[in-house]
Design an enzyme around this catalytic site. Structure first.
Site, PDB file in Angstrom:
ATOM      1  N   HIS A 198       0.731   5.122   1.527  1.00 21.39           N
ATOM      2  CA  HIS A 198      -0.023   5.954   2.469  1.00 21.39           C
ATOM      3  C   HIS A 198       0.585   7.352   2.467  1.00 21.39           C
ATOM      4  CE1 HIS A 198      -2.539   6.854   5.919  1.00 21.39           C
ATOM      5  NE2 HIS A 198      -1.477   7.456   6.450  1.00 21.39           N
ATOM      6  N   ASN A 219       0.856  -1.196   0.000  1.00 24.08           N
ATOM      7  CA  ASN A 219       0.000   0.000   0.000  1.00 24.08           C
ATOM      8  C   ASN A 219       0.883   1.235   0.000  1.00 24.08           C
ATOM      9  OD1 ASN A 219      -2.459   1.550   0.360  1.00 24.08           O
ATOM     10  ND2 ASN A 219      -1.845   1.834   2.499  1.00 24.08           N
TER      11      ASN A 219
HETATM   12  C1  GAR Z   1      -2.947   8.874  -2.674  1.00 29.34           C
HETATM   13  O1  GAR Z   1      -2.468  10.068  -2.126  1.00 29.34           O
HETATM   14  C2  GAR Z   1      -2.705   7.723  -1.729  1.00 29.34           C
HETATM   15  O2  GAR Z   1      -1.522   7.830  -1.015  1.00 29.34           O
HETATM   16  C3  GAR Z   1      -3.907   7.834  -0.838  1.00 29.34           C
HETATM   17  O3  GAR Z   1      -4.969   8.183  -1.668  1.00 29.34           O
HETATM   18  C4  GAR Z   1      -4.472   8.896  -2.787  1.00 29.34           C
HETATM   19  C5  GAR Z   1      -4.953   8.190  -4.039  1.00 29.34           C
HETATM   20  O4  GAR Z   1      -4.603   8.922  -5.181  1.00 29.34           O
HETATM   21  N1  GAR Z   1      -4.154   6.614  -0.134  1.00 29.34           N
HETATM   22  C6  GAR Z   1      -4.634   6.543   1.082  1.00 29.34           C
HETATM   23  O5  GAR Z   1      -4.970   7.525   1.721  1.00 29.34           O
HETATM   24  C7  GAR Z   1      -4.784   5.134   1.619  1.00 29.34           C
HETATM   25  N2  GAR Z   1      -5.129   5.152   2.994  1.00 29.34           N
HETATM   26  P1  GAR Z   1      -4.614   8.224  -6.598  1.00 29.34           P
HETATM   27  O6  GAR Z   1      -5.962   7.534  -6.750  1.00 29.34           O
HETATM   28  O7  GAR Z   1      -4.471   9.360  -7.559  1.00 29.34           O
HETATM   29  O8  GAR Z   1      -3.467   7.248  -6.647  1.00 29.34           O
END
Ligand code: GAR
Length: 210
Positions: free
Chosen positions: A109, A107
């Site tokens: 984060h 994952n």
């Molecule tokens: C990203 O910033 C990722 O790190 C975060 O959501 C966003 C998704 O962006 N993930 C979390 O918060 C997981 N807990 P994306 O769809 O453009 O990759």
């Protein structure tokens, strides 16, 4: 050749960064599927155009987490994944699901774990008054945002930052570190040890702090 399945919920920019790097660097792997829990996830369009099979398994069709995760797992396993990548997959996963993919699920984060787990990590960082913030790639374990850390990237936090500005700065780093980690796992240079620690080939250690 390793099979890779990517889970998304929305924009999918991390998935896109991984797909672009995969295409540029021609890893010895197969991007087997991109699966979303939301039919309107923007990232599905990019994945489809890139020629990757896409699937939607909507959480709204199932009464509880257990039944949803069971169907999701069945769908994922049709592709026999060696690596399952959570790329903005905004679901809390059941322990059974997580344990099924032990050592195979990673994952990203948007914080320097173990600080700022959960949601609104950029606002959490601003509220805490920290001077540095960033992103973390980790193996997934049943503890939310608590799995063994593989790589981290650091960005400064400026006095006039707001959540959006900080999120953009962090996202740029996410797009650097996530494809790098995926490539190193494909190359068998990163894995999870039985004792829960991360096994890193000596030659890659220096390349995992950004
Ligand atoms: C990203 O910033 C990722 O790190 C975060 O959501 C966003 C998704 O962006 N993930 C979390 O918060 C997981 N807990 P994306 O769809 O453009 O990759």
């Amino acid at each position: 050749m390793k099979n890779i399945v990517i889970l998304i919920s929305g924009r999918g920019s991390n998935m896109e960064a991984i797909v672009r790097t995969f295409n540029q660097e021609k890893w010895d792997a197969r991007l087997s599927a991109v699966i979303s829990n939301r039919a309107d996830a923007a990232g599905l369009g990019f994945a489809g155009k890139a020629g990757i099979p896409t699937r939607v398994v909507s959480h709204k069709d199932y009464p509880d987490r257990e039944s949803y995760d069971a169907v999701l797992q069945k769908t994922i396993d049709e592709y026999q994944p060696d690596l399952l990548i959570l790329a903005g997959f905004m679901r809390i996963l059941t322990t059974g699901f997580v344990e099924h993919y032990t050592g195979r699920m990673i994952n990203i984060h948007p914080s320097l774990l173990p600080s700022f787990r959960g949601l609104h990590t950029h606002q959490q960082a601003i509220d805490a008054g920290v001077r540095v913030h960033g992103a973390t790639v980790h193996f997934v374990t049943p503890e939310l945002d608590g799995g063994p850390i593989i790589a981290q990237a650091i960005v400064p936090v400026f006095p006039d930052d707001n959540e959006d500005k900080l999120a953009d700065r962090v996202l740029e780093q996410e797009h650097r570190i996530y494809p790098r980690v995926v490539r190193l796992i494909v190359e068998d240079r990163i894995s999870l040890n039985e004792d829960g620690s991360v096994n890193l080939s000596p030659e890659v250690v220096d390349s995992l702090s950004f």
